[in-house]
Design a protein around this motif. Structure first.
Motif, PDB file in Angstrom:
ATOM      1  N   TYR A   1       0.368   3.876  -3.099  1.00  0.00           N
ATOM      2  CA  TYR A   1       0.028   5.293  -2.938  1.00  0.00           C
ATOM      3  C   TYR A   1       1.137   6.191  -3.444  1.00  0.00           C
ATOM      4  O   TYR A   1       0.866   7.287  -3.977  1.00  0.00           O
ATOM      5  CB  TYR A   1      -0.293   5.604  -1.476  1.00  0.00           C
ATOM      6  CG  TYR A   1      -1.416   6.593  -1.355  1.00  0.00           C
ATOM      7  CD1 TYR A   1      -2.724   6.202  -1.611  1.00  0.00           C
ATOM      8  CD2 TYR A   1      -1.190   7.923  -1.022  1.00  0.00           C
ATOM      9  CE1 TYR A   1      -3.764   7.099  -1.543  1.00  0.00           C
ATOM     10  CE2 TYR A   1      -2.220   8.828  -0.944  1.00  0.00           C
ATOM     11  CZ  TYR A   1      -3.512   8.410  -1.214  1.00  0.00           C
ATOM     12  OH  TYR A   1      -4.544   9.315  -1.163  1.00  0.00           O
TER      13      TYR A   1
ATOM     14  N   ALA B   1      -4.949  -3.019  -5.161  1.00  0.00           N
ATOM     15  CA  ALA B   1      -5.341  -2.924  -3.753  1.00  0.00           C
ATOM     16  C   ALA B   1      -5.938  -4.238  -3.263  1.00  0.00           C
ATOM     17  O   ALA B   1      -5.677  -4.673  -2.134  1.00  0.00           O
ATOM     18  CB  ALA B   1      -6.347  -1.786  -3.566  1.00  0.00           C
TER      19      ALA B   1
ATOM     20  N   TYR C   1       0.818  -1.213   0.000  1.00  0.00           N
ATOM     21  CA  TYR C   1       0.000   0.000   0.000  1.00  0.00           C
ATOM     22  C   TYR C   1       0.852   1.263   0.000  1.00  0.00           C
ATOM     23  O   TYR C   1       0.448   2.287  -0.584  1.00  0.00           O
ATOM     24  CB  TYR C   1      -0.959  -0.015   1.191  1.00  0.00           C
ATOM     25  CG  TYR C   1      -2.067  -1.018   1.022  1.00  0.00           C
ATOM     26  CD1 TYR C   1      -2.915  -0.961  -0.075  1.00  0.00           C
ATOM     27  CD2 TYR C   1      -2.248  -2.059   1.925  1.00  0.00           C
ATOM     28  CE1 TYR C   1      -3.923  -1.888  -0.265  1.00  0.00           C
ATOM     29  CE2 TYR C   1      -3.247  -2.989   1.750  1.00  0.00           C
ATOM     30  CZ  TYR C   1      -4.078  -2.907   0.651  1.00  0.00           C
ATOM     31  OH  TYR C   1      -5.072  -3.835   0.478  1.00  0.00           O
TER      32      TYR C   1
ATOM     33  N   ILE D   1      -7.901   1.160   0.290  1.00  0.00           N
ATOM     34  CA  ILE D   1      -6.596   1.649   0.731  1.00  0.00           C
ATOM     35  C   ILE D   1      -6.745   2.494   1.996  1.00  0.00           C
ATOM     36  O   ILE D   1      -5.922   2.412   2.917  1.00  0.00           O
ATOM     37  CB  ILE D   1      -5.920   2.451  -0.390  1.00  0.00           C
ATOM     38  CG1 ILE D   1      -5.562   1.532  -1.563  1.00  0.00           C
ATOM     39  CG2 ILE D   1      -4.659   3.142   0.125  1.00  0.00           C
ATOM     40  CD1 ILE D   1      -4.962   2.253  -2.743  1.00  0.00           C
TER      41      ILE D   1
END
Length: 350
Positions: free
Chosen positions: A33, A298, A29, A130
């Motif tokens: 991002y 995700a 994650y 997320i």
């Protein structure tokens, strides 16, 4: 049944579970991002900045009704926004690397929540997942494996120093506080892992049951309609080629519903491994055919929580054997050496 309660309590308090799995979630994650922010860098002002059609004033008015909040709306200054964006990129990178993870995990959750709330009308299921995982990971010890924290603690242990940053001979109050802290950390970590697993199970189960209620999934034509939506056609030629196989489309519809409904019930047996493999294939297909790479990635990262630590340790051994030069005759590490390299997550420097 009651005789198992002490064993379950001991598992909850004494030993953190799935340390490698949550490390994979942290890396996954954080990387997702980071890539997302870098990918949208040229469009950052139109999405989250002062130049967005959804102005900071409108966002604050919506926050008054929904209870959301965002650090991006604390000022309308462009310089302030640019500083926030740079800090968000740095926080995502540091979270992925596992640098002072206890503190950085909180900052990462704040970053994700702030950017999510600032452009909430542009988010989808991948963004929601997320955000949830960023909050859950705050409570886990996701920096104990495959992180800069673990490497620093391993170097301290190799030098004969306390891996937590305390002198090896320290006793008294600090020693007792550290011993009292470990059960609390273990409980929070194990509860966080359980909540993550339950969230993924709920997501799959509810999605499958929702599909069962739809007529298009029941007659096997749902994917046909999805493949013919221009919004989800990044590769129109490929979509038409797949859609031309009616039997394949129908089988994929039924298999998707079956996998999602059955997923929560196969987690405690070996059947979960082929199911996870099929779900991986399904998400890769969604990423390619429907142009939803963030959502698919995700979900793939979330599925990693169900793989046991022995699987990740085997990957580590394979990696080390592949990276070791042939013919060096390097001896295998002594028993317990691996544990010494990845001790408990260290505290941030005071």
């Amino acid at each position: 049944m009651l005789d198992r309660v002490p064993a379950l309590l001991a598992l909850l308090v004494e030993r953190p579970v799935s340390l490698y799995a949550v490390a994979v979630l942290r890396i996954g994650y954080g990387l997702l991002y980071l890539v997302f922010l870098l990918r949208e860098f040229p469009h950052r002002d139109e999405i989250w900045g002062p130049g967005s059609p959804w102005t900071p004033v409108l966002a604050r008015q919506l926050f008054d009704q929904t209870g959301w909040a965002s650090v991006l709306t604390l000022s309308d200054s462009r310089a302030y926004f640019e500083v926030c964006y740079a800090l968000a990129v740095a926080t995502s990178a540091l979270f992925m690397l596992g640098w002072h993870t206890r503190v950085v995990s909180v900052l990462f959750a704040v970053v994700v929540a702030s950017f999510h709330a600032r452009a909430i009308l542009m988010t989808d299921g991948g963004d929601n997942l997320i955000l949830l995982m960023a909050v859950y990971l705050v409570f886990t010890a996701c920096g104990r494996r495959w992180s800069l924290d673990a490497r620093r603690a391993g170097l301290r242990a190799a030098a004969g120093r306390d891996p937590h940053g305390l002198p090896g001979t320290t006793g008294g109050l600090r020693h007792h506080l550290r011993d009292a802290r470990l059960p609390v950390v273990n409980v929070l970590h194990n509860c966080g892992v359980f909540v993550i697993a339950a969230q993924v199970c709920f997501l799959y189960g509810s999605a499958g049951l929702y599909k069962v209620q739809g007529g298009t999934w029941g007659n096997g034509t749902a994917l046909h309609y999805a493949l013919n939506l221009h919004l989800f056609q990044p590769w129109p030629v490929l979509s038409r080629a797949v859609d031309s196989h009616a039997v394949l489309i129908t089988a994929a519809c039924y298999l998707t519903v079956l996998l999602q409904v059955a997923f929560p019930f196969v987690l405690f047996g070996r059947l979960k491994y082929p199911v996870l493999g099929l779900l991986l294939t399904m998400h890769m297909g969604i990423a390619v055919l429907m142009g939803l790479p963030l959502f698919s990635a995700a979900m793939i990262v979330a599925d990693a929580v169900f793989l046991p630590d022995r699987f990740y340790r085997s990957l580590t051994r394979v990696w080390r054997r592949g990276a070791r030069p042939t013919g060096t005759g390097a001896a295998a590490p002594p028993p317990g050496a691996e544990a010494g390299l990845v001790p408990a997550q260290s505290r941030p420097a005071g």
